[in-house]
Write a protein that holds these residues in place. Structure first.
Motif, short mmCIF file in Angstrom:
data_model
loop_
_atom_site.label_atom_id
_atom_site.label_comp_id
_atom_site.label_asym_id
_atom_site.label_seq_id
_atom_site.Cartn_x
_atom_site.Cartn_y
_atom_site.Cartn_z
N SER A 51 20.31 51.12 43.38
CA SER A 51 20.08 52.93 43.71
C SER A 51 20.11 52.53 44.83
CB SER A 51 19.21 53.61 42.95
OG SER A 51 20.26 54.51 44.13
N PHE A 52 20.73 53.04 46.13
CA PHE A 52 20.27 52.70 47.07
C PHE A 52 20.18 54.02 47.98
CE2 PHE A 52 24.00 50.17 46.67
CZ PHE A 52 23.49 48.48 47.77
N ASN A 109 26.74 58.41 49.59
CA ASN A 109 25.90 57.80 49.16
C ASN A 109 25.23 57.61 50.08
OD1 ASN A 109 26.59 56.72 45.96
ND2 ASN A 109 28.21 57.02 47.41
N PHE A 110 24.86 57.41 51.33
CA PHE A 110 24.65 56.58 52.64
C PHE A 110 24.17 57.73 53.78
CE2 PHE A 110 26.31 53.16 50.53
CZ PHE A 110 25.19 51.90 50.16
N ARG A 111 22.86 57.28 54.77
CA ARG A 111 23.48 58.49 55.58
C ARG A 111 24.40 57.39 56.49
NH1 ARG A 111 18.07 56.31 54.54
NH2 ARG A 111 17.31 55.41 56.41
N PRO A 166 28.43 63.78 45.10
CA PRO A 166 27.91 62.66 43.82
C PRO A 166 27.59 61.17 44.33
CG PRO A 166 29.51 63.20 43.46
CD PRO A 166 29.74 63.94 44.92
N GLU A 167 25.99 60.87 43.91
CA GLU A 167 25.56 59.76 43.92
C GLU A 167 26.84 58.43 42.46
OE1 GLU A 167 22.04 56.70 43.81
OE2 GLU A 167 21.67 58.73 43.18
N SER A 168 27.02 57.13 43.60
CA SER A 168 28.38 56.28 42.81
C SER A 168 26.88 55.49 41.53
CB SER A 168 28.69 55.80 43.63
OG SER A 168 29.32 56.50 43.76
N SER A 169 27.50 55.07 40.95
CA SER A 169 27.25 54.45 40.38
C SER A 169 26.58 52.61 40.04
CB SER A 169 26.84 54.19 38.51
OG SER A 169 26.70 55.87 37.91
N PHE A 170 26.18 51.98 41.11
CA PHE A 170 25.78 50.70 41.50
C PHE A 170 25.53 50.04 40.30
CE2 PHE A 170 25.93 53.61 45.04
CZ PHE A 170 26.94 52.75 45.86
N THR A 184 30.76 48.70 42.48
CA THR A 184 31.29 49.88 41.87
C THR A 184 32.55 49.65 41.42
OG1 THR A 184 30.42 52.63 41.44
CG2 THR A 184 30.90 51.91 44.07
N GLU A 185 33.23 51.18 41.30
CA GLU A 185 34.46 51.14 40.96
C GLU A 185 34.72 52.52 41.25
OE1 GLU A 185 37.02 50.65 37.37
OE2 GLU A 185 36.56 49.26 38.32
#
Length: 350
Positions: free
Chosen positions: A34-35, A201-203, A70-74, A89-90
């Motif tokens: 997770s990031f 997912n990121f700032r 939403p947060e992606s699954s990495f 991720t896809e």
């Protein structure tokens, strides 16, 4: 530059054969990562956004946008010596309808508490070659993230979030990073879906001042075209060994749409706009002395470096048409030139 782009990019891919094989480990078999990082409470976040707004107490620094979800699954593709990791991720593009892989790396500064309330610049990095199903910038041999980590320490680069999507939807054709009628909308994927995914997912920064492209060969063309086509969203591009006109065979029968995705036409139109900071785009070309194309790039610069279109070229001595040569050019000056024009993270005043 009169050879077909596929021939040129395939040559580059073959030259990188050993490196490309390193990317074969990019699969869902890696450990989940997770990031996401602990952040301040919501009131403090709102204060941080206000503090970074133009005209606020933070002077002219752009607004920070916190992850929208939403947060992606990495899953982990590989770890770097500094402890950071590349995740994969896809991504299903809501706007393009295309589903493809995206690799992402965040620099160690992203996890530093003093930057917890700040956005980070984004570098969307596109491969040449087939551009599918991998992105060779992730590999250990080229190691774009590792080089950026070192360049940040040396003062040559901003600490970019590096985003490395697939360039094409298959390995059969090249799509010019464009929405070719009747084909997967790769232009929308690269310039809309991928940035939306990053913001989820990121700032990041709301302003285009924190967004740039880079790429080599066909990826350099796609990055160049994207920035010139959407200067309201992206500020700069590193285009290494690119063509400057679209030449996918899939354009046949769609001349109007093809010209709408022609960097030469786009640069000419942009060059007519007022030369003010809000319109400026920065194009950093790179070319090796052992490859063709220098004459074409000089011609592009001579005709289209006008108004808000700013250009630079790094001529790489003994450089060939491959990513290893282009990394040398970035080290020698290109990365510093681009970074000087991109917004960096803002440390907390608390």
């Amino acid at each position: 530059m009169n050879r077909r782009k596929y021939t040129r990019t395939l040559t580059a891919a073959l030259a990188l054969g050993a490196t490309l094989s390193l990317v074969a480990g990019c699969s869902e078999e890696g450990d989940p990562i997770s990031f996401d990082v602990p952040r301040s409470d919501k009131p403090a976040q709102r204060q941080a956004v206000q503090r970074h707004k133009p005209g606020g107490t933070g002077a002219a620094a752009p607004e920070t946008v916190f992850p929208t979800g939403p947060e992606s699954s990495f899953t982990e593709q590989r770890a770097l010596p500094d402890g950071t990791k590349i995740g994969v991720t896809e991504l299903h593009g809501e706007k393009s309808g295309f589903t493809g892989r995206v690799w992402v790396w965040a620099p160690k500064q992203y996890f530093d508490p003093k930057y917890a309330n700040s956005g980070f610049p984004v570098l969307i990095s596109l491969p040449g070659g087939k551009g599918f199903p991998t992105n060779y910038w992730t590999g250990k041999g080229i190691d774009l993230p590792g080089h950026i980590s070192r360049w940040v320490d040396e003062g040559k680069s901003k600490p970019f979030i590096v985003v490395m999507p697939v360039l094409n939807p298959d390995a059969e054709f090249y799509y010019d990073g464009s929405d070719i009628p009747g084909q997967p909308k790769m232009g929308t994927w690269l310039t809309e879906d991928v940035p939306d995914f990053v913001r989820a997912n990121f700032r990041t920064f709301k302003s285009r001042d924190g967004w740039a492209f880079m790429g080599s060969s066909s990826g350099g063309f796609a990055g160049l075209k994207s920035v010139l086509q959407k200067p309201d969203k992206f500020k700069a591009v590193i285009a290494s060994g690119p063509d400057t006109v679209p030449d996918s065979p899939l354009w046949k029968g769609y001349e109007k749409e093809q010209q709408e995705n022609n960097p030469e036409k786009l640069a000419a139109a942009l060059g007519l706009k007022p030369d003010i900071p809000a319109n400026e785009v920065f194009v950093a070309f790179q070319i090796g002395t052992k490859e063709s194309g220098l004459r074409n790039l000089r011609s592009f610069m001579r005709h289209y470096t006008k108004g808000p279109v700013k250009t630079r070229i790094e001529i790489i001595q003994d450089g060939e048409h491959n990513a290893r040569s282009y990394m040398r050019g970035m080290d020698d000056g290109t990365m510093a030139w681009i970074s000087a024009r991109i917004q960096g993270p803002i440390p907390s005043s608390v």
